[in-house]
Design a protein around this motif. Structure first.
Motif, PDB file in Angstrom:
ATOM      1  N   VAL A 130       3.783  -6.640  -2.881  1.00 13.64           N
ATOM      2  CA  VAL A 130       3.809  -5.460  -2.026  1.00 13.64           C
ATOM      3  C   VAL A 130       4.756  -5.731  -0.858  1.00 13.64           C
ATOM      4  CG1 VAL A 130       2.435  -3.964  -0.545  1.00 13.64           C
ATOM      5  CG2 VAL A 130       1.454  -4.875  -2.651  1.00 13.64           C
ATOM      6  N   ARG A 132       6.182  -3.545   2.559  1.00 16.45           N
ATOM      7  CA  ARG A 132       6.133  -2.316   3.360  1.00 16.45           C
ATOM      8  C   ARG A 132       5.207  -1.280   2.726  1.00 16.45           C
ATOM      9  NH1 ARG A 132      10.967  -0.520   6.188  1.00 16.45           N
ATOM     10  NH2 ARG A 132      12.045  -2.307   7.031  1.00 16.45           N
ATOM     11  N   GLY A 133       4.090  -1.736   2.194  1.00 13.34           N
ATOM     12  CA  GLY A 133       3.113  -0.801   1.659  1.00 13.34           C
ATOM     13  C   GLY A 133       3.468  -0.213   0.306  1.00 13.34           C
ATOM     14  N   LEU A 134       4.512  -0.752  -0.353  1.00 10.34           N
ATOM     15  CA  LEU A 134       4.925  -0.258  -1.668  1.00 10.34           C
ATOM     16  C   LEU A 134       4.955  -1.390  -2.675  1.00 10.34           C
ATOM     17  CD1 LEU A 134       5.687   2.362  -0.262  1.00 10.34           C
ATOM     18  CD2 LEU A 134       7.962   2.189  -1.216  1.00 10.34           C
ATOM     19  N   ARG A 135       4.541  -1.079  -3.897  1.00  4.70           N
ATOM     20  CA  ARG A 135       4.565  -2.077  -4.962  1.00  4.70           C
ATOM     21  C   ARG A 135       5.921  -2.144  -5.626  1.00  4.70           C
ATOM     22  NH1 ARG A 135      -0.506  -3.504  -7.421  1.00  4.70           N
ATOM     23  NH2 ARG A 135      -2.157  -2.164  -6.648  1.00  4.70           N
TER      24      ARG A 135
ATOM     25  N   PHE B  15       2.223   1.234   7.789  1.00  7.18           N
ATOM     26  CA  PHE B  15       2.915   1.795   6.623  1.00  7.18           C
ATOM     27  C   PHE B  15       1.915   2.673   5.892  1.00  7.18           C
ATOM     28  CE2 PHE B  15       4.944  -2.296   7.410  1.00  7.18           C
ATOM     29  CZ  PHE B  15       6.274  -1.932   7.439  1.00  7.18           C
ATOM     30  N   LEU B  72      -1.412   2.041  -0.813  1.00  8.15           N
ATOM     31  CA  LEU B  72      -1.451   0.728  -0.172  1.00  8.15           C
ATOM     32  C   LEU B  72      -1.102   0.875   1.311  1.00  8.15           C
ATOM     33  CD1 LEU B  72       0.361  -1.337  -2.947  1.00  8.15           C
ATOM     34  CD2 LEU B  72      -2.079  -1.042  -2.594  1.00  8.15           C
TER      35      LEU B  72
END
Lengths: 413, 374
Positions: A130, A132-135, B15, B72
């Motif tokens: 992950v 910056r909050g992205l996979r 984020f 996430l």
């Protein structure tokens, strides 16, 4: 709401070498005590350490995987592999064409699974990364990938390594074309011929001695030699020498050249690794984001020197320990009859495992860690603004590939 | 509670899990949860304390996420005091690492126990299982295994005689020697009445050795014939090997090795080159169980020699001659228990009954001795 792009401070590795070494050596002891069962936990700890200390454009990576997933993947892989191993074992006892074919077929099957597993394992690692909050994620067919990779390997072997740069370029292109950060697809722009030009001098230095050695055998009278060997009986070597006087010299030259080639290979391996890594990093793209690496050869050599130094220290300690244990062993075996057999074999096994584990731990803590750090810190990004506006996607990977890779002995980071 | 009041708010980076945009936010700790506000003071998120979790991050940063959330979302806090204040309110974050350590300890302890039980299974379970299963392996299968293994054994033994014949095979210029060998084997085979036909091959190897593989194939080394001073001694060793054939020790060994390589090969996985470890582990476990099998084969050999009308003590005599001079890497002698103890046991079993007639007529034994010469 304020968007901040000014925090971009380049690429840094924040981890301390000492912490990493402690993590690895503790893990090695536990691996030893648990016959390797601990590896799922160690692997996860290692990744958590490397990922979270990897800072790209001011933000660190995050590893989301868990040891239980790795264990699960291993169990799934076991389910697939156990019947395959069983069949292989049984078919080897068969006579006739089945028995003869089972060896090559088994080899091909396992080679296919090996590349298949590598691709699936990459997917798992990406999907647990992950930023910056992205996979990250990976699509593409592992089976197709595996077939391509194996065909390229065959070509590389047939061309004595000359096709390797083109193999890397094509295979990497396939991987990156199916790699996503959020919804942003990746790309690989490294050109095979560029790597070929860089690597060709190295190839010459290593292969030329071997060619020379093979050439020297041309002077040998093969017909006479064949007859001399074919006669059988005692003193074959004597007759062989009589039949072809040039053979002895050719063998000596061949051995010398082979030694030279191996020595060249060992000395130049870090150069090769640096060239490949620099080329690979510089070919990575995500949309407008481009990567450029300035990895320096001397830094990589320094990492290898560090490995050599620790390896020597470890070898000395290990030999001292061996002497002490051997003395104690001799003392016991005079008292207990039959101890020598079992004890000796157990001792040899223990010594082998400790040595192998020790050297691989030192290698991980020196060369591999340095490669990670140097590679990361050698990177310059351009077009990094795009990192601020990538959208998320929904995709996740199963740990099956990783388990398969683990069961087939193809680990990695 | 003035210390908590002093740190009920601070800065963070957020984020949202939808886009990668980095947002500077203000974090406010309320009595029930954690409020995230943007630069204009608007509420972005409100996370109850019992739903937040701590995630993989460098030491200097507390990285939080929200449990059971497909997005996430991430909140990163670099401010130590604020991070500590959040840790006080959400204990499951495990800021001291106590929970983590306890979990790891459980993993370690259970792995150790699992290892112990695995080793116990390998040590006691696999041999016992192999012994139980062996009688149910059909003779036809055993013979098939023998035929498949035979060429592999030859290939691995035949290292020096490149080009020359490896087996001292019949059909050459030594018909008398082979007739004598056949007579010796027939005498033993008639007395033994086995399920499988015997096939004995004499091979060019300098070591004093002989061994049996599944399906009644027996290999006798040239060096052993050189060491034997009578037909009874050679017959004694053959009787011992026939014991292995009758007890189906070869088949049992294969079952056992297959079991062990499954057990360890799968468990050890990629931890430092599994292959070599498996081979070594097998060697360790093997030498511990071959003892009883050798003793049983000795006893069988003695009984067979008595039945066939040979001198049962001759096996012991030959063992005494070759016992000291073992060649490294050769199976039979290294695996065999203490030679003196074996000879004593053989003599004890032989009682006083031994014949005055040699196992083969002297002239037959003389030609048999030269089976590999010339």
């Amino acid at each position: 709401m304020s968007s901040v792009a000014d925090l971009g401070t380049g690429q840094r590795f924040l981890g301390m070498r000492r912490d990493y070494s402690r993590l690895l050596s503790r893990g090695a002891v536990l691996l030893l005590l648990t016959l390797g069962i601990y590896r799922f936990w160690l692997m996860t700890d290692v990744r958590r350490f490397l990922w979270c200390h990897t800072e790209i454009d001011g933000e660190t990576l995050e590893y989301l995987g868990s040891p239980f997933e790795l264990l699960l993947g291993f169990l799934i892989a076991l389910t697939v592999l156990v019947p395959i191993y069983g069949l292989l074992f049984l078919s080897m006892l068969e006579l006739g064409p089945v028995g003869e074919l089972s060896g090559p077929l088994g080899f091909l099957g396992l080679a296919f699974l090996w590349q298949y597993a590598l691709y699936r394992a990459r997917r798992y690692r990406l999907s647990r990364t992950v930023y910056r909050g992205l996979r990250f994620s990976q699509t593409g067919s592992p089976a197709l990938y595996s077939i391509r990779a194996l065909l390229w390997w065959a070509l590389t072997i047939l061309t004595l390594g000359l096709a390797y740069p083109f193999q890397l370029a094509r295979v990497e292109r396939y991987k990156m074309r199916h790699t996503f950060y959020g919804t942003q697809v990746g790309r690989f722009d490294g050109a095979g011929w560029r790597l070929f030009l860089r690597g060709f001098p190295l190839w010459l230095l290593i292969v030329a001695p071997i060619v020379l050695a093979i050439g020297s055998f041309a002077a040998v009278d093969w017909d006479a030699l064949g007859k001399a060997v074919g006669q059988g009986g005692e003193d074959v070597m004597g007759r062989v020498e009589g039949a072809s006087p040039g053979l002895g010299g050719a063998i000596v030259l061949a051995l010398l050249m082979l030694g030279l080639s191996v020595a060249m290979g060992a000395l130049l391996y870090p150069v090769f690794q640096t060239i490949v890594t620099r080329w690979w990093l510089s070919g990575l793209r995500f949309g407008a984001l481009t990567v450029r690496s300035k990895l320096r050869i001397r830094d990589v050599y320094r990492a290898y020197m560090r490995f050599l130094w620790y390896a020597i220290v470890f070898s000395i300690v290990l030999s001292l320990l061996t002497v002490i244990v051997a003395v104690g062993f001799a003392a016991i075996s005079t008292k207990i009859p039959g101890f020598t057999d079992v004890g000796g074999a157990a001792l040899a096994l223990g010594g082998y495992v400790v040595a192998a584990l020790g050297f691989s731990t030192i290698y991980r803590a020196t060369v591999l860690l340095s490669f990670w750090q140097l590679g990361l810190e050698s990177i310059q990004l351009s077009g990094a603004e795009m990192l601020d506006k990538v959208a998320a996607s929904v995709r996740s990977g199963s740990p099956f590939g990783e388990g398969l890779a683990d069961a087939l002995n193809v680990g990695g980071y | 509670m003035s210390d908590i009041a002093a740190s009920t708010f601070g800065d963070g980076v957020y984020f949202d899990g939808r886009v990668s945009t980095r947002r500077r936010v203000r974090v406010i700790l309320t009595s029930s949860g954690l409020q995230i506000e943007d630069g204009d003071g608007r509420l972005v998120e409100n996370w109850p304390y019992d739903q937040i979790e701590s995630l993989n991050a460098p030491e200097s940063v507390l990285r939080l996420g929200r449990r059971y959330n497909v997005r996430l979302e991430r909140l990163e806090i670099a401010d130590d005091t604020l991070a500590a204040a959040i840790g006080d309110r959400a204990l499951q974050l495990d800021r001291s690492g106590r929970l983590h350590r306890r979990q790891q300890l459980a993993v370690v302890i259970w792995s150790l126990l699992a290892t112990a039980s695995l080793v116990a299974l390998a040590w006691f379970g696999v041999p016992a299982l192999a012994t139980r299963v062996t009688p149910y392996v059909p003779v036809a299968v055993e013979r098939k295994i023998g035929t498949a293994v035979d060429p592999q054994i030859r290939a691995s033994l035949d290292t020096k005689h490149a080009g020359a014949a490896f087996e001292c095979a019949p059909g050459g210029d030594k018909p008398a020697a082979h007739a004598a060998l056949a007579q010796l084997v027939r005498k033993l085979e008639n007395a033994a009445s086995l399920d499988v036909p015997l096939s004995v091959a004499v091979v060019h190897r300098p070591e004093s050795n002989a061994f049996a593989i599944p399906g009644g194939h027996i290999f006798v080394f040239e060096g052993l014939i050189d060491k034997a001073s009578s037909a009874d001694e050679l017959a004694g060793v053959l009787a011992h090997e026939i014991g292995h054939v009758a007890h189906r020790d070869g088949t049992r060994a294969i079952l056992q090795q297959a079991g062990l390589s499954f057990l360890f090969g799968m468990m050890l996985g990629d931890f430092v080159g599994g292959g070599a470890v498996i081979v070594a582990a097998r060697a360790v476990l093997k030498s511990s169980y071959s003892r009883e099998q050798e003793a049983a084969a000795d006893a069988y050999g003695v009984a067979l020699m008595r039945k066939a009308g040979g001198d049962p003590r001759a096996l012991g005599t030959l063992l005494g001659k070759i016992g000291g001079a073992t060649e490294p890497g050769m199976k039979i002698l290294r695996d065999h228990p203490d030679t003196n103890a074996r000879i004593a046991a053989i003599n004890r079993l032989s009682l006083a009954a031994f014949p005055s007639v040699p196992f083969l007529p002297n002239e037959d034994w003389a030609s048999l001795r030269g089976i590999c010469k010339g």
